[in-house]
Motif scaffolding. Structure first.
Motif, PDB file in Angstrom:
ATOM      1  N   ARG A  33      42.569   8.535 -25.906  1.00 28.58           N
ATOM      2  CA  ARG A  33      42.348   8.624 -27.277  1.00 28.58           C
ATOM      3  C   ARG A  33      43.159   9.458 -27.995  1.00 28.58           C
ATOM      4  O   ARG A  33      43.770   9.319 -28.986  1.00 28.58           O
ATOM      5  N   ASP A  34      43.426  10.533 -27.581  1.00 24.26           N
ATOM      6  CA  ASP A  34      44.119  11.775 -28.172  1.00 24.26           C
ATOM      7  C   ASP A  34      45.619  11.687 -28.334  1.00 24.26           C
ATOM      8  O   ASP A  34      46.440  12.293 -29.035  1.00 24.26           O
ATOM      9  N   ARG A  37      46.095  10.502 -31.885  1.00 26.74           N
ATOM     10  CA  ARG A  37      45.586  11.429 -32.574  1.00 26.74           C
ATOM     11  C   ARG A  37      46.333  12.472 -32.818  1.00 26.74           C
ATOM     12  O   ARG A  37      46.470  13.162 -33.783  1.00 26.74           O
ATOM     13  N   TYR A  38      46.628  13.042 -31.543  1.00 22.37           N
ATOM     14  CA  TYR A  38      47.583  14.404 -31.525  1.00 22.37           C
ATOM     15  C   TYR A  38      48.998  13.989 -30.889  1.00 22.37           C
ATOM     16  O   TYR A  38      49.517  14.841 -30.352  1.00 22.37           O
ATOM     17  N   THR A  47      44.318  20.948 -28.745  1.00 16.66           N
ATOM     18  CA  THR A  47      43.746  20.092 -29.506  1.00 16.66           C
ATOM     19  C   THR A  47      42.189  20.211 -29.713  1.00 16.66           C
ATOM     20  O   THR A  47      41.714  21.300 -29.135  1.00 16.66           O
ATOM     21  N   ARG A 209      45.320  18.470 -36.879  1.00 16.49           N
ATOM     22  CA  ARG A 209      45.622  16.984 -36.315  1.00 16.49           C
ATOM     23  C   ARG A 209      46.550  16.320 -37.094  1.00 16.49           C
ATOM     24  O   ARG A 209      46.760  16.328 -38.343  1.00 16.49           O
ATOM     25  N   SER A 210      47.160  15.337 -36.264  1.00 10.74           N
ATOM     26  CA  SER A 210      48.064  14.403 -36.833  1.00 10.74           C
ATOM     27  C   SER A 210      47.776  13.030 -36.266  1.00 10.74           C
ATOM     28  O   SER A 210      47.687  13.009 -35.226  1.00 10.74           O
ATOM     29  N   ALA A 211      47.477  12.256 -37.248  1.00 14.53           N
ATOM     30  CA  ALA A 211      47.270  11.034 -36.868  1.00 14.53           C
ATOM     31  C   ALA A 211      48.321  10.120 -36.405  1.00 14.53           C
ATOM     32  O   ALA A 211      49.496  10.278 -36.845  1.00 14.53           O
TER      33      ALA A 211
END
Length: 211
Positions: A33-34, A37-38, A47, A209-211
């Motif tokens: 998932r990350d 997102r990261y 994170t 956080r960077s999407a």
């Protein structure tokens, strides 16, 4: 499988250093998932998930430290009491006089003094036994006090190991989806426990956080 602390006196807190199958899949799912997102956060840096896991083991270690500090406070009070008992001067011997050969009055007075003398001797013997017992206990208290810090450090190391095992699995799962050109997977972010008798700064900042 839960693994109890190596503590001799405070084994009430447990650390799970092993990862069971259900938790392993949960960590991998969060890593996948990350990946999106990261995606701009280099693997090995913090994170949101790693910060959450770090905070969990930090709190476990802190709870154990509090338990040991309470134990230390009780032992220090006991140590002071025992030392004061040993520092107190022992009762001196009671000087007796030989049995008189005079009248009934003299015999009566001598018998009364003799009873006092016997009580004094019994108190001396009891006091000696108590002092010996206090000396033995004081040595045990000092030994235990000297071991509390290493006991905590051992437990904190278990917390750090449990954290790093999970972060490594998380990083490897992120790496497998993020960039297959990476030759090494970073083991970080590192674990920083509360420390002994002082509170060390938690992780300084949270990665943006960077999407």
């Amino acid at each position: 499988m839960n693994r109890k602390s190596l503590a001799g006196w405070a084994a009430e807190v447990t650390v799970p250093p092993e990862i069971e199958r259900r938790e392993r899949w949960a960590i991998r799912w969060k890593a996948f998932r990350d990946c999106a997102r990261y995606r701009r956060v280099p693997i090995g840096q913090a994170t949101g998930w790693t910060l959450t896991v770090h905070a969990r083991y930090y709190e476990i270690s802190l709870a154990h430290r509090k338990h040991l500090e309470e134990r230390q406070d009780r032992l220090e009070i006991e140590q002071t009491t025992l030392q004061a008992q040993l520092d107190a001067p022992p009762a001196g011997p009671y000087a007796s006089r030989p049995r008189p050969t005079g009248d009934a009055r003299e015999l009566h007075d001598w018998a009364r003094e003799r009873r006092i003398e016997l009580k004094s001797l019994d108190a001396q013997r009891t006091g000696t036994e108590k002092r010996q017992s206090a000396a033995v206990r004081l040595a045990a208290v000092r030994t235990e006090l000297g071991q509390l810090e290493s006991e905590y450090e051992t437990f904190d190391a278990l917390c750090g190991g449990a954290y790093l095992i999970r972060v490594e699995l998380y990083n490897r799962s992120r790496y497998s989806r993020a960039d297959r050109r990476i030759t090494e997977v970073a083991s970080g972010p590192p674990y920083e426990g509360p420390g002994w008798r002082h509170r060390r700064t938690h992780l300084a900042s949270v990665q943006t956080r960077s999407a």
